[in-house]
Design an enzyme around this catalytic site. Structure first.
Site, PDB file in Angstrom:
ATOM      1  N   LYS A  12       1.105  -1.400  -0.373  1.00 42.45           N
ATOM      2  CA  LYS A  12      -0.558  -0.132  -0.094  1.00 42.45           C
ATOM      3  C   LYS A  12       1.161   1.432   0.094  1.00 42.45           C
ATOM      4  O   LYS A  12       2.105   1.349   0.243  1.00 42.45           O
ATOM      5  CB  LYS A  12      -0.678   0.125   1.186  1.00 42.45           C
ATOM      6  CG  LYS A  12      -0.189   0.282   2.323  1.00 42.45           C
ATOM      7  CD  LYS A  12       0.158   1.256   3.073  1.00 42.45           C
ATOM      8  CE  LYS A  12       0.544   1.573   4.218  1.00 42.45           C
ATOM      9  NZ  LYS A  12       1.670   2.112   4.746  1.00 42.45           N
ATOM     10  N   ASP A 139      -2.721  -1.896  10.073  1.00 39.24           N
ATOM     11  CA  ASP A 139      -2.570  -1.652   8.471  1.00 39.24           C
ATOM     12  C   ASP A 139      -3.585  -2.824   7.836  1.00 39.24           C
ATOM     13  O   ASP A 139      -3.582  -2.866   6.747  1.00 39.24           O
ATOM     14  CB  ASP A 139      -1.198  -1.593   7.648  1.00 39.24           C
ATOM     15  CG  ASP A 139      -0.988  -0.118   7.955  1.00 39.24           C
ATOM     16  OD1 ASP A 139      -1.484   1.166   7.689  1.00 39.24           O
ATOM     17  OD2 ASP A 139       0.265  -0.071   7.577  1.00 39.24           O
TER      18      ASP A 139
END
Ligand code: C5P
Length: 304
Positions: A12, A139
């Site tokens: 990401k 995350d």
């Protein structure tokens, strides 16, 4: 059902990352716009008659001990929560650099949860998977979201999945030096001193569905501490902007930098320049959907 599953675990980037109030736990609540990119690790997970989790890591090897690897911890947590006596062997092929602000370990953990749930015929509900995810790391829940583009708050457990933006080129560049997360938070607190704590943004969803609006909102609070410690990050940012990046920024708490470019942008000269200065570069793209699932997997799992 086959006893083996292969799962991709994409990295990401944070199109924005804002550090808000410090909670009583000492942790800070964050506000972040996440986007997944094509750079990905790969996991091959197989059922074994022996109990427990065996893990082999290849490639961009995480130097930490195996039992601290998030894949191992995700595997153990899954088997325990699902009360499964059998074991699994997991081969993790690392391509995403570790501790680089790209969420590699978190994505691997989420891929482990998804892969195991598929392999054992979905014993855990989506809320159970999300509960395990947030315990594993901030995350991790993003990588279980229905789309690869989401706004997150808190420690990443509150997520709003969004319609992905049109595909763009992403150049990821790593300087070869790390910016430890704890140091980034500490230095940011020192730099802020007694300034008022920033508040969550008030925005409309429309603003998040347009690259030029998102570019206007892009910022990362960790840039100041990271640029202070690794000054050449600022040079990479300006080279990316000079090459026409819509956004050029630090990802996570660093130390990777990324640039968002139009699909037709010519990036070869920029890559040569960065590589000649010792940067490692990956030419990737943003994802409009999660990578193709292995046959039969319910992917992405729906988070409701
Ligand atoms: O998540 P991780 O253990 O890598 O975080 C390292 C340190 O960063 C924590 O011990 C904490 O001091 C700080 N941190 C924080 N707020 C967060 C995440 C980490 O203050 N949301």
């Amino acid at each position: 059902m086959s006893g083996v599953v292969e799962v991709h675990a994409p990295a990401k980037i944070n199109l924005w990352l804002r550090v808000l109030a410090r909670e009583e736990s000492g942790y800070h609540t964050l506000e972040s716009l996440f986007a997944a990119v094509s750079l990905a690790d790969q996991l091959t997970i197989a059922r074994t008659p022996r109990s427990g989790v065996e893990l082999v890591v290849r490639g961009e090897v995480d130097t930490g001990p195996v039992d601290r690897n998030l894949v191992y911890r995700a595997g153990v947590a899954f088997l325990e929560r699902a009360a499964i006596g059998e074991g699994v062997s997991i081969e993790l092929e690392k391509r995403i650099p570790s501790a680089a602000g790209l969420g590699g370990g978190s994505s691997d953990a989420a891929a482990t949860l998804r892969g195991l749930n598929h392999l054992f015929d979905e014993p855990l509900s989506q809320p159970d998977l999300l509960d395990l995810a947030i315990r594993l790391g901030s995350d991790v829940p993003f990588f279980l979201a229905p789309t690869p583009y989401a706004l997150g708050w808190g420690r990443g457990e509150r997520l709003l999945a969004l319609n992905p933006l049109p595909e763009r080129q992403v150049l990821i560049a790593h300087p070869g030096e790390a910016m430890p997360t704890g140091d980034a938070f500490r230095r940011l607190a020192e730099l802020r001193g007694s300034e008022p704590v920033p508040r969550a943004r008030v925005i409309t969803l429309d603003q998040l569905q347009d690259w030029s609006e998102v570019a206007g909102l892009a910022e990362n609070d960790f840039e100041e501490p990271a640029f202070e410690r690794i000054p050449r990050l600022a040079a990479a940012k300006s080279w990316m902007m000079d090459t026409g990046a819509a956004i050029a920024m630090l990802s996570g708490s660093g130390a990777s930098m990324f640039g968002i470019f139009n699909p037709a942008a010519e990036l070869a000269p920029l890559v040569s320049r960065l590589e000649s200065e010792g940067w490692r570069c990956w030419r990737e793209r943003t994802l409009e959907h999660w990578p193709s699932p292995p046959a039969g997997i319910d992917f992405p799992p729906q988070v409701r």
